[in-house]
Design a protein around this motif. Structure first.
Motif, PDB file in Angstrom:
ATOM      1  N   ILE A 183     -22.486 -35.105 -27.388  1.00 20.11           N
ATOM      2  CA  ILE A 183     -21.249 -34.413 -27.129  1.00 20.11           C
ATOM      3  C   ILE A 183     -20.620 -34.875 -25.754  1.00 20.11           C
ATOM      4  O   ILE A 183     -19.531 -35.370 -25.369  1.00 20.11           O
ATOM      5  N   TRP A 184     -21.821 -34.851 -24.841  1.00 16.86           N
ATOM      6  CA  TRP A 184     -21.348 -35.073 -23.328  1.00 16.86           C
ATOM      7  C   TRP A 184     -21.091 -36.574 -23.258  1.00 16.86           C
ATOM      8  O   TRP A 184     -19.991 -36.998 -22.619  1.00 16.86           O
ATOM      9  N   GLU A 231     -24.387 -17.699 -25.448  1.00 18.39           N
ATOM     10  CA  GLU A 231     -25.245 -18.963 -25.654  1.00 18.39           C
ATOM     11  C   GLU A 231     -26.203 -18.591 -26.800  1.00 18.39           C
ATOM     12  O   GLU A 231     -26.616 -19.438 -27.512  1.00 18.39           O
ATOM     13  N   ILE A 279     -12.843 -39.468 -21.102  1.00 19.84           N
ATOM     14  CA  ILE A 279     -12.310 -39.445 -19.852  1.00 19.84           C
ATOM     15  C   ILE A 279     -12.443 -40.486 -19.172  1.00 19.84           C
ATOM     16  O   ILE A 279     -11.484 -40.863 -18.364  1.00 19.84           O
ATOM     17  N   PHE A 280     -13.738 -40.834 -18.742  1.00 23.09           N
ATOM     18  CA  PHE A 280     -13.946 -42.055 -17.665  1.00 23.09           C
ATOM     19  C   PHE A 280     -13.656 -43.320 -18.454  1.00 23.09           C
ATOM     20  O   PHE A 280     -13.788 -44.400 -17.676  1.00 23.09           O
ATOM     21  N   GLN A 297     -15.723 -30.682 -27.585  1.00 22.25           N
ATOM     22  CA  GLN A 297     -15.218 -31.906 -26.893  1.00 22.25           C
ATOM     23  C   GLN A 297     -13.959 -31.917 -26.226  1.00 22.25           C
ATOM     24  O   GLN A 297     -13.803 -32.156 -24.978  1.00 22.25           O
ATOM     25  N   SER A 314     -23.353 -26.438 -16.965  1.00 25.11           N
ATOM     26  CA  SER A 314     -23.610 -24.962 -16.878  1.00 25.11           C
ATOM     27  C   SER A 314     -22.868 -24.290 -17.793  1.00 25.11           C
ATOM     28  O   SER A 314     -23.207 -23.187 -18.290  1.00 25.11           O
ATOM     29  N   TYR A 315     -21.822 -24.534 -18.217  1.00 25.02           N
ATOM     30  CA  TYR A 315     -20.914 -23.823 -19.240  1.00 25.02           C
ATOM     31  C   TYR A 315     -20.991 -24.305 -20.654  1.00 25.02           C
ATOM     32  O   TYR A 315     -20.441 -23.226 -21.334  1.00 25.02           O
ATOM     33  N   HIS A 316     -21.286 -25.494 -20.963  1.00 25.04           N
ATOM     34  CA  HIS A 316     -20.993 -25.856 -22.425  1.00 25.04           C
ATOM     35  C   HIS A 316     -21.682 -24.984 -23.267  1.00 25.04           C
ATOM     36  O   HIS A 316     -21.003 -24.916 -24.350  1.00 25.04           O
ATOM     37  N   TYR A 348     -20.143 -29.173 -16.852  1.00 25.31           N
ATOM     38  CA  TYR A 348     -20.395 -29.097 -18.162  1.00 25.31           C
ATOM     39  C   TYR A 348     -21.806 -28.647 -18.498  1.00 25.31           C
ATOM     40  O   TYR A 348     -21.921 -27.723 -19.443  1.00 25.31           O
ATOM     41  N   PHE A 381     -13.397 -29.490 -23.055  1.00 26.15           N
ATOM     42  CA  PHE A 381     -13.804 -30.074 -21.888  1.00 26.15           C
ATOM     43  C   PHE A 381     -12.835 -31.343 -21.296  1.00 26.15           C
ATOM     44  O   PHE A 381     -12.611 -31.436 -20.289  1.00 26.15           O
ATOM     45  N   VAL A 382     -12.561 -31.990 -22.564  1.00 26.17           N
ATOM     46  CA  VAL A 382     -11.544 -33.002 -22.034  1.00 26.17           C
ATOM     47  C   VAL A 382     -10.193 -32.403 -21.308  1.00 26.17           C
ATOM     48  O   VAL A 382      -9.777 -32.789 -20.321  1.00 26.17           O
ATOM     49  N   PHE A 384     -18.198 -32.978 -12.366  1.00 26.18           N
ATOM     50  CA  PHE A 384     -17.945 -32.289 -13.808  1.00 26.18           C
ATOM     51  C   PHE A 384     -18.912 -32.181 -14.761  1.00 26.18           C
ATOM     52  O   PHE A 384     -18.972 -31.572 -15.590  1.00 26.18           O
ATOM     53  N   ALA A 385     -19.693 -33.266 -14.515  1.00 22.09           N
ATOM     54  CA  ALA A 385     -21.020 -33.234 -15.626  1.00 22.09           C
ATOM     55  C   ALA A 385     -21.805 -32.115 -15.242  1.00 22.09           C
ATOM     56  O   ALA A 385     -22.391 -31.583 -16.051  1.00 22.09           O
ATOM     57  N   TRP A 394     -10.974 -31.171 -17.881  1.00 17.19           N
ATOM     58  CA  TRP A 394     -11.022 -32.131 -16.858  1.00 17.19           C
ATOM     59  C   TRP A 394      -9.604 -32.656 -16.711  1.00 17.19           C
ATOM     60  O   TRP A 394      -9.295 -32.597 -15.420  1.00 17.19           O
ATOM     61  N   GLN A 416     -16.679 -37.118 -11.057  1.00 16.77           N
ATOM     62  CA  GLN A 416     -17.134 -37.263 -12.206  1.00 16.77           C
ATOM     63  C   GLN A 416     -18.628 -36.154 -12.415  1.00 16.77           C
ATOM     64  O   GLN A 416     -18.944 -35.860 -13.404  1.00 16.77           O
ATOM     65  N   ILE A 461     -17.458 -36.899 -24.450  1.00 15.07           N
ATOM     66  CA  ILE A 461     -16.609 -36.240 -23.444  1.00 15.07           C
ATOM     67  C   ILE A 461     -16.284 -37.483 -22.363  1.00 15.07           C
ATOM     68  O   ILE A 461     -15.186 -37.696 -22.003  1.00 15.07           O
TER      69      ILE A 461
END
Lengths: 264, 178
Positions: free
Chosen positions: A64-65, A54, A72-73, B49, B25-27, B23, B52-53, B19-20, B56, B16, A68
């Motif tokens: 970015i989120w 980090e 995906i959705f 990007q 926690s780890y991104h 994301y 994470f895609v 998953f959010a 999932w 979802q 993504i």
């Protein structure tokens, strides 16, 4: 390995960084299940490495989120209700256009298919009509012949094969002495060799006087092998000989295929 | 850190929202691991990007109790990053950056920002032994196995294991004890 041994082995670090073999992973997992202290140790190693990563991250773009979750959705964030209704109506509009276009394309294809079918059917019709015509003609001819054979006016004369030349051959003559017409059924004669033709004769026996009554020409292609001959002088017998193409003036008796006399 | 197994299960069942949270926690750690390899932030964001895609889409292949979830995610990130460095475009760009390791990247980010947490980090990073920097770089950031590391550094495997243990211990003291 004991709890202390596994903790100091360097395997737990390898487990988190993903740099040990699958046998070693299995060993670590067994120890995690067995000793809570090992699990805690793994979690601390992971936390330290996560913090290290980090600190290398710096600032990350906040979009970015969104990218993504879009990927995906497939859900767009819609800030205003107005946008929503506009996009719904445009979606419906586009859907309608697509359906309409697909419908047109489908109808065009149907139309083309039908046209093609119609063309094929018309051609088949012509062929069938032609067949029917031919069959009708054939039938009329057959009926005509049947009448001849059945009628009282025609005398039936069998012409057995000449034992010396063609013992298996035979012919039948249907003769009408009033109209001086004869039908010869030559179906029992073999196909003449190339360059030869059957010639029919009417015969007076004493003294033997043959008269040419006609050629059975086109033998091979003749459907019924019924030949109509006319203007026949009063005969006592009929004979059929094989002659060179065009026929002969007098019969070649060595090639007499069939002969038969009247009134037998 | 303790692993959010419940969230992972929910994500595997299609949540979802879960998953959010994962994301979230780890991104940042995953992004850090990516940028240490590719060096360049816009490429790193693109890879983040993709990672994470992909995570999932293939999350059902992760089994709780079989390896850490973070390790699983890190493997995807490393593979994607190393793949990116093999492209021609990458090889032609930033040639002078290619020799940098994680310490250089952390220092760069630190000099660009005035956040106090980075200032703290740099102090600890400066205290890391060169041998530890090399081992962490190979084993953690570049995904070498302990065996490959031993071969590359021409060191016995046992020594690699002992040293990485000690190096991460140092790191834990620096990063976690405050």
């Amino acid at each position: 390995m004991t709890e202390k041994e596994i903790i100091s082995s360097g395997l737990l670090e390898g487990y988190v960084t993903g740099s040990i073999s699958s046998e070693e992973i299995a060993e670590v997992e067994k120890a995690i299940d067995q000793f809570p202290e090992v699990k805690k140790e793994v979690e601390e190693i992971e936390l330290a490495l996560i913090k290290l990563s980090e600190s290398a991250a710096g600032n990350i773009s906040s979009t970015i989120w969104e990218r993504i979750s879009d990927a995906i959705f497939k859900v767009k964030t819609l800030p205003k209700a107005e946008h929503k209704s506009r996009s719904m109506s445009s979606v419906i509009g586009w859907a309608a256009a697509v359906i309409c276009f697909l419908g047109l394309a489908w109808m065009l294809k149907q139309n083309n298919d039908l046209k093609r079918e119609l063309r094929v059917t018309s051609t088949e019709n012509v062929i069938l009509k032609d067949k029917v015509n031919t069959n009708e003609i054939d039938l009329a001819e057959a009926n005509n012949l049947l009448e001849v054979i059945r009628s009282q006016e025609y005398e039936t004369i069998s012409l057995p094969g000449n034992a010396d030349v063609a013992p298996d051959a035979y012919a039948t003559v249907y003769y009408n002495k009033d109209t001086k017409t004869a039908y010869i059924d030559a179906n029992g004669l073999p196909t003449p060799p190339r360059g030869k033709v059957y010639q029919a004769w009417s015969l007076i026996m004493e003294p033997l006087t043959p008269s040419d009554i006609g050629l059975l020409s086109g033998f091979e292609d003749h459907k019924t092998r019924f030949f109509k001959l006319e203007n026949i002088p009063s005969p006592e017998a009929f004979g059929i000989t094989l002659e060179p193409e065009g026929g002969s003036k007098t019969p070649t008796l060595s090639q007499l295929y069939a002969i038969g006399t009247l009134g037998q | 850190m303790s692993q959010p197994d419940d969230l992972i299960k929910e994500m595997q069942n299609g949540s979802q929202a879960a998953f959010a949270k994962i994301y979230e926690s780890y991104h940042k750690a995953i992004y850090g691991a990516i940028i240490v390899i590719v060096k360049e932030s816009s490429l790193a964001e693109e890879i983040l990007q993709d990672v994470f895609v992909k995570a999932w889409n293939s999350c059902s292949s992760y089994k709780i109790g079989k390896g850490r979830f973070y390790t699983w995610l890190l493997a995807i990130a490393r593979n994607a990053s190393i793949d990116a460095t093999r492209s021609k475009a990458f090889k032609n760009s930033n040639k002078n950056l290619h020799d940098e390791n994680f310490v250089d990247i952390i220092k760069t980010h630190n000099s660009l920002s005035r956040q106090t947490e980075f200032i703290g980090v740099q102090k600890y990073i400066d205290a890391l032994k060169p041998v530890c920097i090399e081992l962490i770089n190979l084993l953690y950031f570049n995904g070498y196995t302990q065996l490959e590391t031993a071969e590359k550094l021409d060191t016995p495997l046992g020594t690699v294991k002992t040293r990485i243990r000690n190096c991460i211990n140092d790191l834990r003291k620096m990063l976690l004890d405050n």
